[in-house]
Scaffold this active site. Structure first.
Site, PDB file in Angstrom:
ATOM      1  N   ASP A  72      -0.633 -12.765  -1.677  1.00  0.00           N
ATOM      2  CA  ASP A  72       0.071 -11.612  -2.226  1.00  0.00           C
ATOM      3  C   ASP A  72       0.275 -11.813  -3.728  1.00  0.00           C
ATOM      4  OD1 ASP A  72       2.112  -9.263  -0.833  1.00  0.00           O
ATOM      5  OD2 ASP A  72       2.419  -9.780  -2.949  1.00  0.00           O
ATOM      6  N   ILE A  73       0.081 -10.744  -4.505  1.00  0.00           N
ATOM      7  CA  ILE A  73       0.175 -10.830  -5.964  1.00  0.00           C
ATOM      8  C   ILE A  73       1.628 -11.021  -6.424  1.00  0.00           C
ATOM      9  CG2 ILE A  73       0.489  -8.360  -6.491  1.00  0.00           C
ATOM     10  CD1 ILE A  73      -1.726  -8.713  -8.628  1.00  0.00           C
ATOM     11  N   HIS A 112      -1.682  -3.747   6.998  1.00  0.00           N
ATOM     12  CA  HIS A 112      -1.714  -5.171   6.661  1.00  0.00           C
ATOM     13  C   HIS A 112      -0.520  -5.883   7.263  1.00  0.00           C
ATOM     14  CE1 HIS A 112       0.408  -2.992   3.475  1.00  0.00           C
ATOM     15  NE2 HIS A 112       1.188  -4.053   3.374  1.00  0.00           N
ATOM     16  N   HIS A 155       2.005  -9.163   6.659  1.00  0.00           N
ATOM     17  CA  HIS A 155       2.474 -10.215   5.755  1.00  0.00           C
ATOM     18  C   HIS A 155       2.676 -11.489   6.562  1.00  0.00           C
ATOM     19  CE1 HIS A 155       3.888  -7.467   2.389  1.00  0.00           C
ATOM     20  NE2 HIS A 155       3.801  -6.603   3.389  1.00  0.00           N
ATOM     21  N   GLY A 160       9.284   0.484   3.561  1.00  0.00           N
ATOM     22  CA  GLY A 160       8.858   0.079   2.223  1.00  0.00           C
ATOM     23  C   GLY A 160       7.370  -0.132   2.087  1.00  0.00           C
ATOM     24  N   GLN A 161       6.565   0.451   2.989  1.00  0.00           N
ATOM     25  CA  GLN A 161       5.114   0.285   2.859  1.00  0.00           C
ATOM     26  C   GLN A 161       4.653   0.897   1.542  1.00  0.00           C
ATOM     27  OE1 GLN A 161       2.714   1.856   6.088  1.00  0.00           O
ATOM     28  NE2 GLN A 161       0.813   1.060   5.201  1.00  0.00           N
ATOM     29  N   SER A 162       3.893   0.119   0.775  1.00  0.00           N
ATOM     30  CA  SER A 162       3.443   0.591  -0.541  1.00  0.00           C
ATOM     31  C   SER A 162       1.921   0.679  -0.640  1.00  0.00           C
ATOM     32  CB  SER A 162       3.985  -0.316  -1.646  1.00  0.00           C
ATOM     33  OG  SER A 162       3.528  -1.634  -1.470  1.00  0.00           O
ATOM     34  N   ASN A 214       4.931  -3.580   7.653  1.00  0.00           N
ATOM     35  CA  ASN A 214       5.752  -2.450   7.217  1.00  0.00           C
ATOM     36  C   ASN A 214       5.010  -1.151   7.523  1.00  0.00           C
ATOM     37  OD1 ASN A 214       7.857  -4.025   6.075  1.00  0.00           O
ATOM     38  ND2 ASN A 214       6.592  -4.419   4.271  1.00  0.00           N
TER      39      ASN A 214
HETATM   40  P1  AMP Z   1       3.738  -3.352   1.681  1.00  0.00           P
HETATM   41  O1  AMP Z   1       4.959  -3.108   0.842  1.00  0.00           O
HETATM   42  O2  AMP Z   1       4.052  -3.834   3.073  1.00  0.00           O
HETATM   43  O3  AMP Z   1       2.820  -2.153   1.668  1.00  0.00           O
HETATM   44  O4  AMP Z   1       2.977  -4.565   0.996  1.00  0.00           O
HETATM   45  C1  AMP Z   1       2.044  -4.418   0.001  1.00  0.00           C
HETATM   46  C2  AMP Z   1       1.886  -5.743  -0.643  1.00  0.00           C
HETATM   47  O5  AMP Z   1       0.706  -5.732  -1.413  1.00  0.00           O
HETATM   48  C3  AMP Z   1       3.021  -6.123  -1.596  1.00  0.00           C
HETATM   49  O6  AMP Z   1       3.650  -7.317  -1.142  1.00  0.00           O
HETATM   50  C4  AMP Z   1       2.317  -6.318  -2.939  1.00  0.00           C
HETATM   51  O7  AMP Z   1       2.863  -7.387  -3.692  1.00  0.00           O
HETATM   52  C5  AMP Z   1       0.893  -6.583  -2.502  1.00  0.00           C
HETATM   53  N1  AMP Z   1      -0.112  -6.268  -3.501  1.00  0.00           N
HETATM   54  C6  AMP Z   1      -0.218  -5.139  -4.242  1.00  0.00           C
HETATM   55  N2  AMP Z   1      -1.297  -5.197  -5.042  1.00  0.00           N
HETATM   56  C7  AMP Z   1      -1.901  -6.391  -4.780  1.00  0.00           C
HETATM   57  C8  AMP Z   1      -3.051  -7.066  -5.296  1.00  0.00           C
HETATM   58  N3  AMP Z   1      -3.819  -6.507  -6.233  1.00  0.00           N
HETATM   59  N4  AMP Z   1      -3.351  -8.294  -4.814  1.00  0.00           N
HETATM   60  C9  AMP Z   1      -2.584  -8.873  -3.875  1.00  0.00           C
HETATM   61  N5  AMP Z   1      -1.485  -8.294  -3.340  1.00  0.00           N
HETATM   62  C10 AMP Z   1      -1.148  -7.079  -3.798  1.00  0.00           C
END
Ligand code: AMP
Ligand code: ZN
Length: 115
Positions: free
Chosen positions: A31-32, A101, A103, A94-96, A88
């Site tokens: 994760d970034i 995916h 975690h 909080g899915q972004s 999520n």
């Molecule tokens: P979620 O909030 O469950 O949708 O998790 C999305 C995750 O993707 C977050 O923890 C971000 O830090 C991670 N993320 C977003 N962009 C990147 C990226 N380019 N490389 C790795 N992880 C990322």
């Protein structure tokens, strides 16, 4: 594949993540913005936006994600100390990134309930 999806771009190789595990169904990468000493994302190579898109025909994806998480946890040496897996789904969780995916978090004491 979804053209504008960040994780699909990682699967196709357009964007190169820090890959820690890959098989025919799953890609796993760091994760970034890590929330624990070990924070890995496990994504199915098939594009599904959320957990709500799972059904009886593609439910094997979750098994593949969990088995991959177990393997990655073992590789990081946190199987015995413990780890957490989280999926999520949609806004309240909080899915972004809208490519399903899981975690994998570990390497520190986790608290419950999560915020
Ligand atoms: P979620 O909030 O469950 O949708 O998790 C999305 C995750 O993707 C977050 O923890 C971000 O830090 C991670 N993320 C977003 N962009 C990147 C990226 N380019 N490389 C790795 N992880 C990322
Ligand atoms: Zn995608």
């Amino acid at each position: 594949m979804a053209a504008e999806c960040l994780f699909c771009k990682m699967i196709s190789g357009t964007i190169k993540p820090q890959t820690v595990y890959e098989d025919d169904k799953v890609l796993a990468f760091k994760d970034i913005n890590p929330q624990a000493p070990v924070h890995v994302l496990l994504v199915p190579k098939q594009h599904l936006a959320t957990l709500n898109d799972l059904d009886a025909k593609n439910a094997d994806i979750v098994g593949a994600l969990v088995l991959a998480a177990k393997k990655v946890a073992d590789d990081y040496g946190i199987s015995r100390s413990g780890y957490r897996t989280v999926i999520n789904c949609n806004a309240d969780a909080g899915q972004s990134v809208f490519h399903l995916h899981m975690h994998l978090l570990g390497g520190r004491l986790m608290h419950w309930p999560p915020g």
